[in-house]
Write an enzyme that holds these catalytic residues in place. Structure first.
Site, PDB file in Angstrom:
ATOM      1  N   GLU A 111      -9.752   6.776   6.642  1.00 44.90           N
ATOM      2  CA  GLU A 111      -8.261   7.132   6.733  1.00 44.90           C
ATOM      3  C   GLU A 111      -7.647   8.420   5.972  1.00 44.90           C
ATOM      4  OE1 GLU A 111      -6.501   2.426   6.212  1.00 44.90           O
ATOM      5  OE2 GLU A 111      -7.963   3.004   4.900  1.00 44.90           O
TER       6      GLU A 111
ATOM      7  N   ARG B  50       0.811  -0.982   0.131  1.00 44.30           N
ATOM      8  CA  ARG B  50      -0.034   0.231   0.109  1.00 44.30           C
ATOM      9  C   ARG B  50       0.991   1.328  -0.020  1.00 44.30           C
ATOM     10  NH1 ARG B  50      -6.170   0.387   0.611  1.00 44.30           N
ATOM     11  NH2 ARG B  50      -6.339   2.440   0.244  1.00 44.30           N
TER      12      ARG B  50
END
Length: 775
Positions: free
Chosen positions: A724, A321
């Protein structure tokens, strides 16, 4: 009967309070440690290693077993099934160390006693004999030791990198160290297991991933998943720290509960919790970037080294990620980025809000900053010059086309509303006349992809019952850790049935209600569970429409759900009356909903795909003042504009933006993890580890949602995820501090501050730049 009743409670897209808000502030919200313990409940406590890497020569348990209240000791030999709680396929994370310890704080065994205090005291009485082995604690030490990896690395590549460098008139090479972060949830790790008949066990776990806890407990007990029920009503914070880290505590409680046929609870102290559980990965990123005289990037080559810890845990997907966000909001004509998840003799690091994305973004903001100082430009100009555009300039390093780009609008709007240009000019003038205090300002963007990159996790289920009185029971696979997921999904259901929120009963998450749930993570909780609940509602509504049309003798097309009930042709029927008649006519009033995210796919082997359903965007402006004699600083003002699509609940979403920013600011400025030369974590309590407090919140804190935004994809309510993405908005604080430090050398030298940018680093940065400026 024909008059529509007034619905007093808000539903979708309205600013509605958190369902547990009054309980939180009154202290009546029930967490696991508040639950009434069954009679005879035992208590477990973990004994932790005091070596970072060593062979276990011998353990003498005599004093432990003889201690007051001790019922027994659990070791690896007492595990009926597999001695492992790793979420990866590598099965490399033992519950109790077997033969060797790999980090200071690794569990050796568990003491089971009548009281928690007795178990805790007895856990320190074992005599352990070790044979020391070499150890590496951080990224550079691991690289120097040969760079052993804990999981497979990833490479993303697009374009001709060599040609890009060849045509770049300018080039910058460097490295940036990006610190880790402890989750510091208010409720620590905790679990309670209650044995049942046969193989059955019920586990109350503070976890973001009930189905994984269920799987781990089944494997450890050598049973099947159907024998294990995991319940989660709420957590006192999670932030990713309870995605995998709760596995250990749940299985220890379950093993003890089944071994002695008594309930068992385990709750570590804060210092043991911080020592034994994983954190945000810290990274060292080595980069090489080519660019032209305008600041336009031509080529990027970077390696992302991460302190993974002793086992794989989620280090593979986290470092993946990081690469997915190595671009942030910027287009690179040619790019090659590689991950390096390194074995270290530290606790195995894990998920944390952003899941590697923040580290990827911080690295690219570093080379944006380097370019700006090299060219003597405002970093915002360099950012704008490199934003994703259209046509060919909208392809990511993983070959996904960016189709929903609104970063230009977000940044332009925030630049105007925050009066950025005038403030920057005033700050330059202030710094020119101030010898000691210096100011800085920065505007940074965020582009964050939404979906699990492990495609199979992008699914969710929900269970909806309507009872004869019209009240509605809602269960789904998402967990509530304070972020407001439960209230959002309840709003979805209330909106679907056109009833008030008081008609909805929010039930605890349970593997016995909804199976095979995905972790509540990747900012996908509302997207997935909201759509699953909506699907369940639509199934029931279709049956009710058929029933109403038959009962009131009209076409189904003439039946419409309206506020408080159903309009069937000319007849309005209250919801409760409709449900009562449906029951009498044997209409099924229950449904299991399901949703899987469309469009997404990902081939890790080739580094190509469409891993994200859509992107969320945002931008922030931060203004700071530093004291060049001490390094101390304050964040004076923050302005944020954030894109959440069409907000499901603006009150909750603004809270998430504010909280995410402050938590991100803590990661980047004050939260410093320190291991000593013996391998022991020294920052393991509030006395040594500084999280942001109320006084750290900027005195001027302007947060707005982009009210014009509507998700182009058919998400629930056309909303966008909010968990997030706001975390990365705090990057503007680091960039503002960098400007203030750079002012001591007339902005001619890139400050290159590592994070967290503590006052010590600010002071050392000022002194270093002064020396370099003097030649």
């Amino acid at each position: 009967m024909n008059k529509h009743p007034t619905i007093s409670r808000s539903t979708l897209h309205e600013p509605t309070r958190h369902d547990s808000g009054p309980k939180h502030v009154s202290g009546s919200a029930e967490y696991i440690d508040d639950m009434i313990e069954p009679a005879g409940t035992m208590h477990a406590y973990l004994a932790l290693s005091t070596k970072p890497h060593a062979e276990i020569v011998a353990i003498d348990y005599a004093a432990v077993k003889a201690a007051p209240g001790v019922i027994g000791v659990l070791t690896a030999e007492d595990i009926p099934g597999e001695n492992d709680v790793s979420p990866s396929h590598k099965h490399d994370e033992p519950i109790f160390a077997a033969g060797k310890v790999h980090f200071w704080g690794q569990p050796l065994f568990a003491v089971i006693a009548e009281t928690r205090d007795q178990a805790r005291r007895a856990a320190h009485l074992a005599k352990v004999k070790y044979k020391d082995l070499p150890f590496a604690l951080d990224v550079r030490a691991a690289q120097a030791a040969g760079g052993q990896l804990v999981t497979e690395p990833l490479k993303l590549e697009r374009g001709d990198v060599a040609a890009g460098f060849e045509k770049s008139p300018r080039r910058v090479k460097g490295s940036v160290t990006i610190g880790g972060q402890d989750h510091f949830y208010l409720e620590g790790q905790i679990a309670m297991a209650v044995p049942g008949e046969d193989e059955d066990v019920t586990v109350y776990s503070s976890t973001q991933h009930p189905s994984e806890v269920q799987l781990m407990v089944a494997h450890v007990l050598n049973s099947q998943q159907h024998a294990v029920t995991v319940n989660v009503r709420r957590m006192g914070g999670g932030f990713g720290g309870k995605e995998t880290q709760g596995n250990l505590f749940a299985v220890v409680a379950a093993i003890a509960a089944k071994k002695w046929n008594r309930a068992c609870k385990i709750r570590p102290d804060r210092d043991d919790d911080m020592t034994a559980t994983g954190k945000r990965h810290d990274f060292v990123v080595d980069y090489d970037v080519g660019y032209d005289e305008t600041g336009k990037i031509q080529a990027v080559d970077a390696v992302y080294g991460a302190r993974a810890g002793f086992s794989s845990d989620l280090s593979g997907p986290v470092t993946d990620r990081a690469l997915f966000h190595a671009d942030n909001a910027y287009w690179y004509p040619a790019v090659r980025v590689r991950s390096e998840p390194l074995y270290t003799n530290t606790v195995s690091n894990t998920a944390f809000r952003g899941f590697g994305g923040p580290q990827g973004m911080m690295a690219c903001e570093r080379w944006i900053e380097d370019i700006a100082y090299d060219l003597g430009r405002d970093p915002l100009d360099i950012r704008k010059a490199n934003f994703y555009g259209t046509d060919s300039e909208n392809v990511t390093p993983y070959h996904q086309v960016v189709e929903d780009n609104v970063i230009h609008r977000v940044v332009d709007e925030l630049e105007q509303s925050s009066d950025y240009q005038a403030r920057r000019k005033a700050i330059l003038e202030y710094n020119a006349g101030s010898a000691i205090l210096k100011k800085g300002i920065a505007l940074t963007p965020v582009k964050f992809g939404i979906s699990f990159t492990a495609t199979w996790y992008n699914q969710a289920g929900a269970l909806v019952h309507i009872y004869k009185d019209g009240s509605i029971h809602l269960s789904h696979g998402g967990t509530e850790m304070g972020q407001g997921l439960y209230i959002k999904v309840a709003q979805v259901l209330a909106d679907a049935f056109c009833v008030g929120l008081d008609a909805i009963k929010i039930m605890a998450t349970s593997t016995g209600k909804v199976p095979n749930t995905s972790a509540t993570a990747a900012s996908s909780g509302s997207d997935l569970n909201g759509m699953a609940a909506w699907d369940a509602a639509n199934q029931i509504k279709a049956r009710l429409v058929t029933h109403a049309a038959k009962l009131y003798q009209c076409d189904e097309a003439a039946v419409e759900f309206v506020r408080g009930g159903v309009q069937a042709g000319e007849q309005f029927v209250e919801f409760a009356e409709l449900i009562a008649s449906a029951y009498l006519n044997r209409v099924q009033l229950s449904a299991a909903g399901f949703y899987q995210t469309p469009k997404i796919h990902w081939d890790r082997a080739t580094g190509r795909g469409h891993p994200f359903y859509y992107f969320a965007y945002g931008a922030s402006v931060s203004e700071v003042t530093i004291d060049t004699l001490t390094g101390e600083y304050v964040v004076d003002r923050v302005d944020i504009l954030h894109d959440v699509g069409r907000s499901l609940n603006p009150a909750i979403d603004i809270g998430q933006v504010e909280g995410g920013f402050v938590q991100g600011m803590g990661w980047l400025t004050t939260e410093e993890l320190v291991w000593d030369d013996k391998g022991q974590l020294r920052t393991k309590a509030p006395s040594t580890y500084k999280i942001p407090v109320a006084s750290d919140v900027p005195p001027i804190f302007n947060v707005r949602l982009a009210e014009w935004s509507v998700n182009k994809e058919p998400t629930i309510g056309r909303s966008k995820a909010v968990g997030e993405p706001p975390f990365m908005l705090a990057m503007s604080v680091v960039e503002a501090l960098s400007m203030a430090v750079a002012s001591v050398a007339d902005y001619k030298i890139a400050p290159r501050l590592d994070t967290p940018v503590t006052p010590e680093r600010v002071l050392m940065g000022c002194e270093r730049l002064k020396r370099e400026a003097r030649g």
